[in-house]
Design an enzyme around this catalytic site. Structure first.
Site, PDB file in Angstrom:
ATOM      1  N   CYS A  21      24.916  89.428  14.393  1.00  0.00           N
ATOM      2  CA  CYS A  21      25.195  90.240  15.586  1.00  0.00           C
ATOM      3  C   CYS A  21      26.658  90.635  15.715  1.00  0.00           C
ATOM      4  CB  CYS A  21      24.749  89.499  16.839  1.00  0.00           C
ATOM      5  SG  CYS A  21      22.979  89.131  16.830  1.00  0.00           S
ATOM      6  N   HIS A  67      29.159  89.459  25.034  1.00  0.00           N
ATOM      7  CA  HIS A  67      27.980  89.509  24.166  1.00  0.00           C
ATOM      8  C   HIS A  67      26.728  89.362  25.029  1.00  0.00           C
ATOM      9  CE1 HIS A  67      25.937  89.506  20.383  1.00  0.00           C
ATOM     10  NE2 HIS A  67      25.505  88.260  20.490  1.00  0.00           N
ATOM     11  N   HIS A  90      18.839  93.749  23.141  1.00  0.00           N
ATOM     12  CA  HIS A  90      19.785  93.219  22.162  1.00  0.00           C
ATOM     13  C   HIS A  90      19.555  93.937  20.832  1.00  0.00           C
ATOM     14  CE1 HIS A  90      22.362  90.843  19.855  1.00  0.00           C
ATOM     15  NE2 HIS A  90      21.961  89.614  20.175  1.00  0.00           N
TER      16      HIS A  90
END
Length: 381
Positions: free
Chosen positions: A146, A280, A314
């Site tokens: 990520c 995040h 996400h």
């Protein structure tokens, strides 16, 4: 040190098919996470799909690169432009389809083309983007879970800062809605059942989304010569790894803290200089808790914080790139984007719950990926 500017942004997300649409829906407090069942063998799940069905990586890349070039006012062919486009899943959807053809129906096996298989190797998406714009210089295809999006932008900025090129296309593209990805995250117990609620006391887990964000980066000198519009400047970045566990963050956040400190030092900033943090904020139990702890330890309590994953889902490797795009829009419009989905905060942070005007000069964008990949990037107006 050569100053690096962002002169073009291409963005496609569940929030909209363009940068303007996505930004407008984000500051309006909208979420495009919906219940979908793209694969009949799996139960319906909340997902951040761009359309009604999962997107295809190649088409998504072609569109977002074209949008970025157009936004920067560049011609279709840019021979001297470096290309740094990453993805954490890359062509996984194609590989799963290939496996189903091979093992689900043996009669299909002789029809498979070795050439087509080679086109789905992880680095081929970045190479295809280079072909699309006629770039014959450096091509890189980062993969850092990520943290991929921020890592890609950081690598491109470094190429410009060290004089290896004056212009780069950089970012990340993710089309991760596949049976294996969904089943894997389900098996881990990481997927939400109703939606994404970053930093909320009752958060359920992450919601997978698809999307892409690609940027045109240029030296300040070239941007000035072209009289290009400038969204902002990349001040510095920090990249570290926990060396701890395949999918759990290090409990004390030491390596994440090191990445942020590294970023601030390279950017000649102090924590007090940061006006906004794009977190995040995955809405998983561990990530939100440790990220909150890291922010509380390093930054004054008044710094504004939000995560946009409650709106887009996400997007894994592309999430940091989407975060940078939204951070640059925040700088340009002097608007703090909201943390959609948050109802009851668990942590003592100044979380933005509704878009509001604010004086924003320097922002920080964070990404923390599986394997302990930590990335931070500082941007300025």
């Amino acid at each position: 040190m050569v100053k690096v500017c962002v002169t073009g942004i291409g963005l496609i997300s569940a929030l909209g098919g363009s940068l303007e649409d996505s930004w407008r829906n984000l500051i309006a407090g909208k979420s495009r996470i919906r219940l979908h069942q793209p694969f009949p063998e799996l139960t319906p799940l909340p997902l951040g799909l761009i359309g009604q069905q999962p997107s295809e990586l190649t088409m998504l890349t072609q569109m977002v690169v074209a949008y970025a070039l157009q936004d920067a006012g560049l011609v279709a062919h840019a021979a001297d432009c470096a290309v740094v486009i990453g993805s954490s899943r890359s062509y996984q959807a194609s590989w799963e389809m290939l496996a189903r053809q091979m093992y689900g129906n043996a009669a299909n096996f002789p029809l498979l083309s070795l050439g087509n298989w080679l086109d789905t190797l992880p680095q081929m998406n970045a190479i295809a983007a280079a072909r699309q714009i006629g770039a014959s210089g450096i091509v890189l295809a980062p993969m850092a879970a990520c943290a991929t999006g921020i890592w890609s932008i950081a690598q491109a900025a470094l190429l410009i800062q060290t004089g290896q090129c004056q212009q780069a296309i950089a970012g990340a593209v993710e089309a991760p809605i596949t049976p294996l990805t969904l089943a894997g995250f389900q098996q881990m117990g990481a997927l939400a059942k109703t939606g994404a609620y970053p930093f909320d006391l009752h958060r359920e887990g992450l919601v997978l989304g698809e999307g892409a964000a690609v940027f045109v980066l240029e030296s300040a000198e070239l941007a000035k010569q072209r009289q290009a519009k400038v969204y902002g400047e990349i001040l510095g970045f920090g990249l570290t790894n926990d060396a701890y566990h395949p999918n759990s963050p290090e409990p004390e956040g030491k390596s994440a803290i090191a990445a942020i400190k590294q970023c601030l030092e390279r950017s000649c900033l102090t924590p007090a200089d940061i006006d906004y943090i794009h977190a995040h904020g995955t809405a998983t139990q561990l990530n939100d808790r440790i990220e909150s702890m890291v922010i509380q330890r390093l930054f004054p309590q008044g710094v504004a914080v939000s995560s946009t994953k409650g709106s887009t889902g996400h997007t894994l490797g592309a999430s940091g790139a989407l975060g940078v795009a939204f951070s640059l829009m925040a700088l340009q419009h002097q608007i703090l984007p909201p943390c959609i989905g948050l109802q009851q905060p668990e942590f003592d942070l100044n979380i933005v719950t509704a878009a509001r005007l604010s004086k924003i000069r320097q922002v920080l964008c964070l990404s923390f990926g599986f394997g302990g990949q930590n990335a931070a990037i500082a941007l300025a107006r």
